[in-house]
Design a protein around this motif. Structure first.
Motif, PDB file in Angstrom:
ATOM      1  N   UNK A   1     -16.090  -4.520 -12.690  1.00  0.00           N
ATOM      2  CA  UNK A   1     -15.656  -5.737 -12.751  1.00  0.00           C
ATOM      3  C   UNK A   1     -16.136  -6.692 -11.901  1.00  0.00           C
ATOM      4  N   UNK A   2     -17.019  -6.290 -10.789  1.00  0.00           N
ATOM      5  CA  UNK A   2     -17.803  -7.299  -9.978  1.00  0.00           C
ATOM      6  C   UNK A   2     -18.760  -7.962 -10.686  1.00  0.00           C
ATOM      7  N   UNK A   3     -19.250  -7.059 -11.665  1.00  0.00           N
ATOM      8  CA  UNK A   3     -20.468  -7.909 -12.683  1.00  0.00           C
ATOM      9  C   UNK A   3     -20.007  -8.755 -13.313  1.00  0.00           C
ATOM     10  N   UNK A   4     -18.826  -8.637 -13.931  1.00  0.00           N
ATOM     11  CA  UNK A   4     -18.035  -9.805 -14.950  1.00  0.00           C
ATOM     12  C   UNK A   4     -17.822 -10.995 -14.054  1.00  0.00           C
ATOM     13  N   UNK A   5     -17.281 -10.550 -12.756  1.00  0.00           N
ATOM     14  CA  UNK A   5     -16.565 -11.785 -11.950  1.00  0.00           C
ATOM     15  C   UNK A   5     -17.948 -12.509 -11.634  1.00  0.00           C
ATOM     16  N   UNK A   6     -19.008 -12.026 -11.197  1.00  0.00           N
ATOM     17  CA  UNK A   6     -20.067 -12.893 -10.917  1.00  0.00           C
ATOM     18  C   UNK A   6     -20.770 -13.802 -12.178  1.00  0.00           C
ATOM     19  N   UNK A   7     -20.665 -13.174 -13.143  1.00  0.00           N
ATOM     20  CA  UNK A   7     -21.375 -13.722 -14.605  1.00  0.00           C
ATOM     21  C   UNK A   7     -20.280 -14.811 -14.920  1.00  0.00           C
ATOM     22  N   UNK A   8     -18.892 -14.609 -14.789  1.00  0.00           N
ATOM     23  CA  UNK A   8     -17.954 -15.650 -15.240  1.00  0.00           C
ATOM     24  C   UNK A   8     -18.217 -16.886 -14.231  1.00  0.00           C
ATOM     25  N   UNK A   9     -18.160 -16.435 -12.890  1.00  0.00           N
ATOM     26  CA  UNK A   9     -18.170 -17.652 -11.862  1.00  0.00           C
ATOM     27  C   UNK A   9     -19.334 -18.502 -11.984  1.00  0.00           C
ATOM     28  N   UNK A  10     -20.537 -17.895 -12.296  1.00  0.00           N
ATOM     29  CA  UNK A  10     -21.735 -18.651 -12.569  1.00  0.00           C
ATOM     30  C   UNK A  10     -21.533 -19.714 -13.477  1.00  0.00           C
ATOM     31  N   UNK A  11     -21.070 -19.210 -14.758  1.00  0.00           N
ATOM     32  CA  UNK A  11     -20.712 -19.973 -15.859  1.00  0.00           C
ATOM     33  C   UNK A  11     -19.699 -20.956 -15.610  1.00  0.00           C
ATOM     34  N   UNK A  12     -18.808 -20.889 -14.766  1.00  0.00           N
ATOM     35  CA  UNK A  12     -17.602 -21.775 -14.517  1.00  0.00           C
ATOM     36  C   UNK A  12     -18.311 -22.850 -13.670  1.00  0.00           C
ATOM     37  N   UNK A  13     -19.107 -22.463 -12.664  1.00  0.00           N
ATOM     38  CA  UNK A  13     -19.974 -23.339 -11.708  1.00  0.00           C
ATOM     39  C   UNK A  13     -20.890 -24.144 -12.507  1.00  0.00           C
ATOM     40  N   UNK A  14     -21.725 -23.670 -13.292  1.00  0.00           N
ATOM     41  CA  UNK A  14     -22.727 -24.292 -14.243  1.00  0.00           C
ATOM     42  C   UNK A  14     -21.987 -25.707 -14.903  1.00  0.00           C
ATOM     43  N   UNK A  15     -20.849 -25.083 -15.504  1.00  0.00           N
ATOM     44  CA  UNK A  15     -20.381 -26.546 -16.430  1.00  0.00           C
ATOM     45  C   UNK A  15     -19.514 -27.267 -15.412  1.00  0.00           C
ATOM     46  N   UNK A  16     -19.331 -27.129 -14.262  1.00  0.00           N
ATOM     47  CA  UNK A  16     -18.416 -27.958 -13.089  1.00  0.00           C
ATOM     48  C   UNK A  16     -16.843 -27.716 -13.541  1.00  0.00           C
ATOM     49  N   UNK A  17     -16.604 -26.617 -13.906  1.00  0.00           N
ATOM     50  CA  UNK A  17     -15.273 -26.201 -14.059  1.00  0.00           C
ATOM     51  C   UNK A  17     -14.641 -26.042 -12.773  1.00  0.00           C
ATOM     52  N   UNK A  18     -15.357 -25.510 -11.603  1.00  0.00           N
ATOM     53  CA  UNK A  18     -14.981 -25.329 -10.292  1.00  0.00           C
ATOM     54  C   UNK A  18     -16.001 -26.232  -9.469  1.00  0.00           C
ATOM     55  N   UNK A  19     -15.168 -26.961  -8.388  1.00  0.00           N
ATOM     56  CA  UNK A  19     -15.992 -27.662  -7.594  1.00  0.00           C
ATOM     57  C   UNK A  19     -15.591 -27.286  -5.988  1.00  0.00           C
ATOM     58  N   UNK A  20     -16.531 -27.047  -5.324  1.00  0.00           N
ATOM     59  CA  UNK A  20     -16.067 -26.782  -3.860  1.00  0.00           C
ATOM     60  C   UNK A  20     -16.571 -27.882  -2.893  1.00  0.00           C
TER      61      UNK A  20
END
Length: 210
Positions: free
Chosen positions: A1-20
């Motif tokens: 699951x860690x690989x999926x977590x990383x891939x999905x997270x990168x995509x979410x950040x890329x399209x500004x779905x998540x902001x920190x």
């Protein structure tokens, strides 16, 4: 699951779905100060990310719940994602309202659900888990057999883990706060000196920043 977590997270950040923004926190509707804001509705505007998210859900459902008979979406954020997953799997789709309609049939569950049908619930975001588990309870009360819940993102709050364990419902997520911090640190979006504060927020979001 860690690989999926990383891939999905990168995509979410890329399209500004998540902001920190640890130095300029957001204020949630609850009044909590938060260093993060997640808006998964944006995913629907990006076909490549939208399809990728759908395919990850489909893959996991086929692996974990091959006997699923119905896909349910939690209103409103997960309706579209749930529908995409159901379409790809060739399964019936229903969705659960946050409260019954105040007119007509006053439905809480929209669509046809038969007693005993095995249901996988799709959620877009899990914070404390309370609203998500209310949807699961509504399906159970209607006679559905909830196999598990899948969400795009979770804040990893300890209270959410406790709530799902108490309810006896398995939660699987495509992305999570812990992985987000790792990805943001690696990309330089946050500094090492900010990690401790970000971890403190996850442990006690109601009192963070006070």
């Amino acid at each position: 699951m860690q690989e999926i977590h990383v891939e999905v997270t990168k995509k979410l950040v890329q399209i500004n779905t998540i902001k920190i923004q640890p130095s300029n926190p957001f204020t949630w509707a609850s009044g909590w100060k938060a260093p993060i804001y997640c808006d998964n509705r944006k995913i629907l505007s990006y076909p490549e990310a939208r399809t990728f998210i759908r395919d990850q859900f489909v893959k996991l459902i086929r692996e974990q719940y091959p006997n699923a008979e119905v896909i349910a979406g939690v209103a409103t954020g997960a309706i579209a994602h749930g529908m995409l997953v159901a379409q790809e799997l060739g399964l019936p789709f229903i969705y659960v309202r946050s409260k019954p309609k105040d007119h007509g049939l006053e439905n809480l569950i929209e669509g046809d659900l038969k007693a005993g049908q095995k249901v996988v619930i799709i959620e877009d975001l899990v914070s404390t888990g309370v609203s998500s588990l209310k949807a699961a309870e509504a399906i159970s009360n209607f006679g559905g057999d909830v196999l598990g819940m899948m969400a795009i993102f979770t804040y990893n709050f300890p209270v959410a883990k406790e709530n799902f364990e108490k309810a006896g419902i398995e939660l699987t997520t495509l992305s999570r706060y812990k992985t987000l911090i790792e990805v943001a640190l690696e990309s330089g979006e946050i500094k090492e000196s900010q990690v401790e504060s970000l971890n403190q927020w996850r442990q006690d979001p109601a009192n963070w920043g006070k």
